[in-house]
Design an enzyme around this catalytic site. Sequence first.
Site, PDB file in Angstrom:
ATOM      1  N   PRO A  24      13.979  38.370  -7.873  1.00 34.24           N
ATOM      2  CG  PRO A  24      14.707  40.075  -6.428  1.00 34.24           C
ATOM      3  CD  PRO A  24      14.199  39.831  -7.832  1.00 34.24           C
ATOM      4  CB  ALA A  26      12.436  35.032   0.163  1.00 32.82           C
ATOM      5  CD  GLN A  78      17.017  41.632  -3.160  1.00 36.70           C
ATOM      6  OE1 GLN A  78      16.376  40.832  -2.489  1.00 36.70           O
ATOM      7  NE2 GLN A  78      16.435  42.490  -3.967  1.00 36.70           N
ATOM      8  CB  CYS A 108      12.168  42.797   2.285  1.00 38.34           C
ATOM      9  SG  CYS A 108      11.340  41.436   3.145  1.00 38.34           S
ATOM     10  N   GLY A 209       6.421  44.101 -11.269  1.00 39.23           N
ATOM     11  CA  GLY A 209       5.063  44.078 -10.754  1.00 39.23           C
ATOM     12  C   GLY A 209       4.033  43.802 -11.819  1.00 39.23           C
ATOM     13  N   GLY A 232       8.079  37.925 -11.740  1.00 40.01           N
ATOM     14  CA  GLY A 232       8.150  37.220 -10.465  1.00 40.01           C
ATOM     15  C   GLY A 232       7.165  36.078 -10.387  1.00 40.01           C
ATOM     16  NE  ARG A 233       3.052  38.400  -7.432  1.00 41.66           N
ATOM     17  CZ  ARG A 233       2.086  39.302  -7.260  1.00 41.66           C
ATOM     18  NH1 ARG A 233       1.120  39.051  -6.408  1.00 41.66           N
ATOM     19  NH2 ARG A 233       2.104  40.434  -7.945  1.00 41.66           N
TER      20      ARG A 233
HETATM   21  C1  LIG Z   1       7.417  34.567  -2.637  1.00 47.75           C
HETATM   22  C2  LIG Z   1       8.032  35.900  -2.932  1.00 47.75           C
HETATM   23  C3  LIG Z   1       9.291  36.200  -2.440  1.00 47.75           C
HETATM   24  C4  LIG Z   1       9.894  37.424  -2.732  1.00 47.75           C
HETATM   25  N1  LIG Z   1      11.151  37.671  -2.272  1.00 47.75           N
HETATM   26  C5  LIG Z   1      11.800  38.797  -2.650  1.00 47.75           C
HETATM   27  C6  LIG Z   1      13.170  39.005  -2.313  1.00 47.75           C
HETATM   28  O1  LIG Z   1      13.824  38.159  -1.688  1.00 47.75           O
HETATM   29  N2  LIG Z   1      13.734  40.180  -2.698  1.00 47.75           N
HETATM   30  C7  LIG Z   1      13.043  41.132  -3.404  1.00 47.75           C
HETATM   31  O2  LIG Z   1      13.604  42.177  -3.731  1.00 47.75           O
HETATM   32  N3  LIG Z   1      11.767  40.942  -3.768  1.00 47.75           N
HETATM   33  C8  LIG Z   1      11.142  39.798  -3.416  1.00 47.75           C
HETATM   34  N4  LIG Z   1       9.849  39.590  -3.844  1.00 47.75           N
HETATM   35  C9  LIG Z   1       9.189  40.597  -4.715  1.00 47.75           C
HETATM   36  C10 LIG Z   1       9.400  40.247  -6.206  1.00 47.75           C
HETATM   37  O3  LIG Z   1      10.742  40.311  -6.564  1.00 47.75           O
HETATM   38  C11 LIG Z   1       8.584  41.183  -7.115  1.00 47.75           C
HETATM   39  O4  LIG Z   1       9.057  42.511  -6.989  1.00 47.75           O
HETATM   40  C12 LIG Z   1       7.091  41.165  -6.784  1.00 47.75           C
HETATM   41  O5  LIG Z   1       6.634  39.839  -6.611  1.00 47.75           O
HETATM   42  C13 LIG Z   1       6.240  41.853  -7.866  1.00 47.75           C
HETATM   43  O6  LIG Z   1       6.421  41.227  -9.103  1.00 47.75           O
HETATM   44  P1  LIG Z   1       5.391  40.116  -9.730  1.00 47.75           P
HETATM   45  O7  LIG Z   1       4.038  40.789  -9.789  1.00 47.75           O
HETATM   46  O8  LIG Z   1       5.987  39.829 -11.067  1.00 47.75           O
HETATM   47  O9  LIG Z   1       5.371  38.950  -8.797  1.00 47.75           O
HETATM   48  C14 LIG Z   1       9.224  38.381  -3.532  1.00 47.75           C
HETATM   49  C15 LIG Z   1       7.954  38.070  -4.026  1.00 47.75           C
HETATM   50  C16 LIG Z   1       7.359  36.857  -3.754  1.00 47.75           C
HETATM   51  C17 LIG Z   1       6.004  36.562  -4.329  1.00 47.75           C
END
Ligand SMILES: Cc1cc2nc3c(=O)[nH]c(=O)nc-3n(C[C@H](O)[C@H](O)[C@H](O)COP(=O)(O)O)c2cc1C
Length: 352
Positions: A24, A26, A78, A108, A209, A232-233
């Site tokens: 997820p 945002a 969520q 968050c 992560g 995610g990213r």
């Molecule tokens: C732009 C952005 C928005 C995010 N929004 C949410 C969100 O709405 N809810 C949530 O649980 N995590 C949110 N996250 C966290 C991600 O779900 C994830 O746990 C985090 O980026 C680590 O994973 P990654 O290294 O694969 O990016 C957000 C992350 C980013 C970068």
Amino acid sequence: MQVDLDSPWSIGPVGIPSRIVLAPMAGVSVQAFRRQGRRYGAGLVCSEMVSCAGLRHRNERTLGYLRIGSDERPLAVQIFGSDPAVMAEAARMVEDAGADIVDINFGCPVGKVTKTGAGATLLEDPERAARIVEAVAEAVEAPVTVKMRRGLANGSRAALVLGPRLVEAGAAALTLHPRSAKQMYTGTADHALTAELVELVDVPVIASGDVTSRERALAVLEETGAAAVMVGRAAQGDPWTVGEIAGLVHGKPSREDVVAELLLFMHDTVEEMGEERATGFLKKFYGWYLGRGRFPKPFKQELVQLATLAEVEERLLAAAPGAAEHLERLRADTPALEHRTLDLPVSIYAGG
Ligand SMILES: Cc1cc2nc3c(=O)[nH]c(=O)nc-3n(C[C@H](O)[C@H](O)[C@H](O)COP(=O)(O)O)c2cc1C
């Protein structure tokens, strides 16, 4: 024991075809993003966090987040908030909208959310956190899951104390992003903590992560014993990375691939939120799609300056003429955007 990335699993009664979960995010996890993630092998996708207070007040912007197409499923929506009764009411709306899973945000780190007692704050308020999960699990038939960070302060182990309590309260799965709220996105995700959580609970744990490749995904599954990884990213403007992790994509996408996917994404987004909002919303995606050495840097700058999406499309097609045919093929393989489960006003994204 390590699992295969393409082996099915389940959260409660919800079957999930692969071990890859789209995070997820945002301002990112719109329908177009989720549908694309499913096409590239994500077994489960998730909406961005939705305010339970916004749902209660029937805020137009918030209601827009509840659009769900059946081709996105299985899908989690969520929610975030701090009042158990309001969260329970929001969960019922989410279930009525067609979500397979209700996910709760206890991670968050953004001040706007934490200062209301929601998001990561709840990591250090186990009583309230457990009451929220209990109230939500009671309110819906769908499985309820929780996404956490490790705690508020660096080095915190709050998630290990809270996790088992949340399972007792009714959580059917837990996602851990093992960074502190203070860390935001700095440093690295400490998946040794994820491994500890896996040992402590008897529900599936999803590791979130720094999963950026198939190699890394397999290493995280092995290191943690988690049921699945979340991406995610690495998926922003890059469905090919999701595909690589899933074992469906080999090698880098061509310019035609990139432009065709971006155009499909643009068209779906316009349909989802209307042209006016989509025009601003899409700007950050140009950098994500066109970066990574795929196009020269000034090209993105040029697109961001253009006033209309028609002009952006024209420039993209001029830069990769073969993409038009490619887009047609993609369209033929992709079902048209579904009619929605709820008749809702056009969504307006707050971003994040
Ligand atoms: C732009 C952005 C928005 C995010 N929004 C949410 C969100 O709405 N809810 C949530 O649980 N995590 C949110 N996250 C966290 C991600 O779900 C994830 O746990 C985090 O980026 C680590 O994973 P990654 O290294 O694969 O990016 C957000 C992350 C980013 C970068």
